[in-house]
Design an enzyme around this catalytic site. Structure first.
Site, PDB file in Angstrom:
ATOM      1  N   HIS A   1      46.739  31.945  48.339  1.00 21.36           N
ATOM      2  CA  HIS A   1      45.387  31.567  47.899  1.00 21.36           C
ATOM      3  C   HIS A   1      45.174  31.694  46.390  1.00 21.36           C
ATOM      4  O   HIS A   1      44.123  31.308  45.891  1.00 21.36           O
ATOM      5  CB  HIS A   1      44.358  32.424  48.648  1.00 21.36           C
ATOM      6  CG  HIS A   1      42.967  31.885  48.617  1.00 21.36           C
ATOM      7  ND1 HIS A   1      42.640  30.612  49.039  1.00 21.36           N
ATOM      8  CD2 HIS A   1      41.801  32.443  48.203  1.00 21.36           C
ATOM      9  CE1 HIS A   1      41.344  30.408  48.898  1.00 21.36           C
ATOM     10  NE2 HIS A   1      40.814  31.502  48.390  1.00 21.36           N
TER      11      HIS A   1
ATOM     12  N   ASP B   1      48.592  29.519  52.228  1.00 21.20           N
ATOM     13  CA  ASP B   1      47.193  29.941  52.104  1.00 21.20           C
ATOM     14  C   ASP B   1      46.535  30.062  53.483  1.00 21.20           C
ATOM     15  O   ASP B   1      46.443  29.079  54.211  1.00 21.20           O
ATOM     16  CB  ASP B   1      46.436  28.919  51.248  1.00 21.20           C
ATOM     17  CG  ASP B   1      45.035  29.371  50.895  1.00 21.20           C
ATOM     18  OD1 ASP B   1      44.587  30.422  51.403  1.00 21.20           O
ATOM     19  OD2 ASP B   1      44.377  28.665  50.109  1.00 21.20           O
TER      20      ASP B   1
ATOM     21  N   SER C   1      38.554  28.784  44.931  1.00 20.87           N
ATOM     22  CA  SER C   1      37.984  29.203  46.208  1.00 20.87           C
ATOM     23  C   SER C   1      36.482  28.894  46.245  1.00 20.87           C
ATOM     24  O   SER C   1      36.096  27.743  46.083  1.00 20.87           O
ATOM     25  CB  SER C   1      38.283  30.693  46.433  1.00 20.87           C
ATOM     26  OG  SER C   1      38.098  31.060  47.772  1.00 20.87           O
TER      27      SER C   1
END
Length: 239
Positions: free
Chosen positions: A220, A192, A77
């Protein structure tokens, strides 16, 4: 200013950058699977965990002074933005780049899929009210309610959260990404909501030299929700 690192195992150095709101403890469940083959180096990013706030240049200099000459680098991320920037600026040090549900640009615009900036602002506001509750709810959502015992050792500082929000909103490496020649892979989760799978289709067209992996049932956090597949992919990619 010292950057906090945790090291596990022996073998090829593999540096891991966590995402926004978390610290390096998020990687703990997968360490037993990685440490037989790699020397795992877990990094607390600025303003998170035990690393104090610092700007990019200070972070880069201090970090590189503590790392081996060459290493594989994985970022999840927001950590993928840090990893991508380091790979762009220090190609002689980074041997492999692994971006996990990350993107060279997180915020959507007219020709780029992403998320509205308000999504991160709302998450920031919730974190500011109750960090533990917000992070646990976030993890539960990403793992489809799968049980995961995550303990937050050192909550992020308000400055760290705000700085991370700024990074997510402003860092954009879509053009510089074309400079990268080291082996690079992007991992996406079909479910996601933060790094939409549409991003993968555009990236495959714009950056055809990279490798792309889609986790069909992941959101995610594929390294936690689909650990076996994730470890297999890592072992196949890092030679």
């Amino acid at each position: 200013m010292n950057i906090h690192l945790d090291k596990h195992g022996q073998g090829m150095p593999l540096v891991l950058f966590h995402g926004w709101g978390f610290d390096n403890q998020i990687w703990q469940p997968i360490i037993p699977y990685l440490k037989p083959k790699y020397q795992i180096i877990l990094v607390d990013l600025p303003g998170f965990g035990l690393t104090p706030m610092m700007d990019w240049e200070s972070f880069k200099k201090n970090l590189l002074d503590q790392l081996p000459d060459k290493f594989a680098l994985a970022g999840w991320s927001m950590g993928g933005l840090y990893a991508t920037r380091l790979a762009i600026e220090e190609p002689a040090r980074v041997q492999y780049l692994i971006n996990i549900t990350s993107s060279p640009r997180f915020i959507s615009d007219i020709d780029w899929p992403g998320v509205a900036e308000e999504v991160f602002v709302n998450f920031y506001n919730n974190l500011s009210k109750d960090i533990n509750k917000t992070l646990k709810e976030f993890i539960s959502l990403q793992l489809n309610k799968m049980k995961f015992d995550f303990k937050i050792g050192n909550p992020p500082s308000p400055e760290g959260l705000a700085f991370g929000l700024e990074i997510l909103g402003t860092w954009d490496f879509r053009e510089q990404l074309k400079q990268i020649t080291i082996p690079t892979v992007y991992l996406f989760g079909r479910l996601d909501p933060i790094t939409p799978v549409k991003t993968m289709a555009i990236m495959e067209k714009n950056y055809p030299n990279f490798k792309y992996v889609l986790f069909n049932r992941a959101a995610h956090m594929p390294f936690l929700s689909h650990t076996d597949l994730f470890i297999t992919m890592m072992d196949e990619f890092i030679k």
